[in-house]
Design an enzyme around this catalytic site. Structure first.
Site, PDB file in Angstrom:
ATOM      1  N   CYS A 252       0.861  -1.193   0.000  1.00 56.48           N
ATOM      2  CA  CYS A 252       0.000   0.000   0.000  1.00 56.48           C
ATOM      3  C   CYS A 252       0.895   1.240   0.000  1.00 56.48           C
ATOM      4  O   CYS A 252       0.795   2.108   0.872  1.00 56.48           O
ATOM      5  CB  CYS A 252      -0.954   0.001   1.179  1.00 56.48           C
ATOM      6  SG  CYS A 252      -1.804  -1.578   1.434  1.00 56.48           S
ATOM      7  N   ALA A 253       1.790   1.302  -0.980  1.00 61.90           N
ATOM      8  CA  ALA A 253       2.932   2.222  -0.952  1.00 61.90           C
ATOM      9  C   ALA A 253       2.610   3.662  -1.338  1.00 61.90           C
ATOM     10  O   ALA A 253       3.355   4.573  -0.967  1.00 61.90           O
ATOM     11  CB  ALA A 253       4.026   1.697  -1.881  1.00 61.90           C
ATOM     12  N   LYS A 258       7.170   7.005   2.022  1.00 64.02           N
ATOM     13  CA  LYS A 258       7.852   6.012   2.863  1.00 64.02           C
ATOM     14  C   LYS A 258       8.753   5.120   2.006  1.00 64.02           C
ATOM     15  O   LYS A 258       9.828   4.696   2.447  1.00 64.02           O
ATOM     16  CB  LYS A 258       6.827   5.190   3.640  1.00 64.02           C
ATOM     17  CG  LYS A 258       5.949   6.038   4.587  1.00 64.02           C
ATOM     18  CD  LYS A 258       4.964   5.169   5.336  1.00 64.02           C
ATOM     19  CE  LYS A 258       3.980   5.995   6.127  1.00 64.02           C
ATOM     20  NZ  LYS A 258       3.011   6.719   5.257  1.00 64.02           N
ATOM     21  N   ASP A 302      -3.164  -6.012  -5.474  1.00 68.63           N
ATOM     22  CA  ASP A 302      -3.920  -6.033  -4.226  1.00 68.63           C
ATOM     23  C   ASP A 302      -3.056  -6.653  -3.137  1.00 68.63           C
ATOM     24  O   ASP A 302      -2.644  -7.821  -3.243  1.00 68.63           O
ATOM     25  CB  ASP A 302      -5.196  -6.854  -4.445  1.00 68.63           C
ATOM     26  CG  ASP A 302      -6.129  -6.842  -3.240  1.00 68.63           C
ATOM     27  OD1 ASP A 302      -5.665  -6.515  -2.129  1.00 68.63           O
ATOM     28  OD2 ASP A 302      -7.318  -7.175  -3.417  1.00 68.63           O
ATOM     29  N   CYS A 374      -2.578   5.758   9.592  1.00 76.53           N
ATOM     30  CA  CYS A 374      -2.701   7.169   9.993  1.00 76.53           C
ATOM     31  C   CYS A 374      -4.073   7.353  10.644  1.00 76.53           C
ATOM     32  O   CYS A 374      -4.794   8.297  10.362  1.00 76.53           O
ATOM     33  CB  CYS A 374      -2.502   8.104   8.807  1.00 76.53           C
ATOM     34  SG  CYS A 374      -3.590   7.791   7.395  1.00 76.53           S
TER      35      CYS A 374
END
Length: 431
Positions: A252-253, A258, A302, A374
């Protein structure tokens, strides 16, 4: 007038139609003069921050809500009230520009109504605010469901969390350690007369500016000497702590901050795979890496179904920046308050658990997985990790805080702590 009308249209698109502010606002900004774009942003962000309080005031003054094709005028009124209550725009200018904007929204028949309501607010501000603020959700500018959840989770801190959510966020920089030290970059900022407010005490690359600025004013930004990234998000690379020769996954970059930080921090990786389910957002990862002169294997896929993109080589370290409610970054994205629904939380929790279980199987024995969100909601954070530890025999928690335990896992950063966004981290070792 056009700026106020555009602000009303953006609010309508966000609140009534479910568009994100990051999508709707840039389109509207391209349709007005460059000199007015900052004002448009202020009106949209501010009105969304205080939407529930503005609604509570209008509810005292309007008996019959505007509906149908005239509904956008309701948001024009909220834009007008935001100017009167929260900006230094002279009241006469706020009033006249807002009322005159009704013509651009095909609402001339309602000119008198908007004028009357705004003048009433101007005359009776204190009394109207006092009555509106009897409702805690209105006073603190949040939807009732989120207020209730935070009140249960943080009975002593929820007011501070909600107040932090309503503040303008600071601008944090991450110095590219491959190019220069933080001390060297601080000297360049001083030469450019860009003032500093604070440094990230947990790391050696974070700098908080005294005031936000255009990224093109930052020394060497286009050459990759620095990036914009909140100090809370900067903790990810430090906590995962990749070592030379590691094979790393960033799941999930997008948008890639990051990913880039991991590559900056450890130049001697065997390789890094960055995966995201959103092709457009994955393209932003590629743009980020290109600006910084970094390389990674990018996969559109996914994270909950890794066999569709996994090469077969188990990872030494995995960063799972899980899909979440984003309730920790509301100060940067006030539309989250009105786009997110309470029913979303259980669905997100199920997805997070599915991704955790799927990626754990791709981690080497002895490998490290860093779970991050987050969010500030315990369902997505401590309770999620506690449930994972209960069902995963070979998972061991690595405490990040002195008071951490398998019953109370992870490091929860609350919005505003050390000027950071709200974030959660939990570090797990595969035994």
């Amino acid at each position: 007038m056009k700026t106020r009308a555009k602000a009303a249209q953006v609010l309508f698109q966000v609140v009534e139609q479910g568009h994100s502010l990051s999508t709707a606002l840039p389109i509207a900004q391209q349709q007005i003069a460059a000199k007015d774009r900052a004002l448009l942003q202020e009106l949209c962000f501010g009105s969304l921050r205080w939407l529930s309080r503005l609604e509570a005031i209008t509810g005292q003054l309007i008996n019959r809500p505007l509906k149908g094709k005239h509904r956008v005028l309701h948001y024009l009124l909220l834009v007008g009230l935001y100017q009167l209550l929260y900006t230094r725009i002279p009241p006469h200018a706020a009033l006249s520009e807002t009322v005159n904007a009704v013509g651009l929204l095909q609402g001339n028949a309602f000119r008198g109504m908007l004028n009357g309501v705004m003048r009433n607010v101007q005359r009776n501000t204190e009394a109207l605010l006092t009555q509106a603020d009897e409702d805690e959700a209105a006073r603190l500018g949040h939807p009732r469901w989120l207020l209730a959840r935070l009140k249960r989770a943080y009975p002593q801190q929820y007011v501070a969390i909600l107040e932090a959510n309503n503040q303008r966020p600071p601008m944090w920089l991450r110095v590219n350690a491959r190019h220069q030290s933080r001390a060297a970059y601080l000297a360049r900022l001083e030469t450019g007369q860009i003032a500093i407010q604070a440094l990230d005490e947990t790391g050696d690359v974070g700098i908080c500016l005294a005031a936000p600025c255009d990224v093109l004013q930052l020394p060497g930004f286009e050459q990759g000497d620095c990036s914009v990234q909140d100090a809370a998000a900067q903790q990810a690379a430090r906590l995962l702590d990749p070592q030379p020769g590691d094979w790393v996954l960033d799941a999930c970059a997008a948008p890639g901050g990051k990913t880039a930080h991991l590559l900056e921090r450890q130049p001697a990786l065997a390789g890094l795979v960055a995966v995201d389910a959103d092709a457009e957002r994955l393209a932003r990862v590629a743009d980020t890496l290109q600006r910084l002169g970094l390389q990674a294997q990018l996969h559109h896929g996914d994270a909950s179904q890794p066999d569709s993109w996994w090469s077969g080589q188990a990872f030494d370290r995995i960063l799972l920046d899980a899909p979440c409610s984003a309730t920790g970054v509301i100060r940067r994205h006030p539309d989250i308050k009105w786009l997110r629904r309470e029913a979303d939380i259980a669905e997100l929790v199920r997805l997070q658990a599915k991704i955790l279980d799927a990626l754990w199987r791709k981690l080497k024995p002895g490998g490290t997985l860093l779970y991050a969100t987050c969010s500030v909601l315990p369902d997505e954070n401590r309770e999620q990790i506690r449930a994972f530890l209960d069902r995963t025999a070979d998972a061991r928690l690595v405490p990040l805080q002195a008071d951490e335990s398998p019953q109370r896992p992870g490091w929860q950063i609350l919005p505003g702590e050390q000027q950071m966004d709200g974030f959660f981290y939990a570090k797990l070792i595969k035994q």
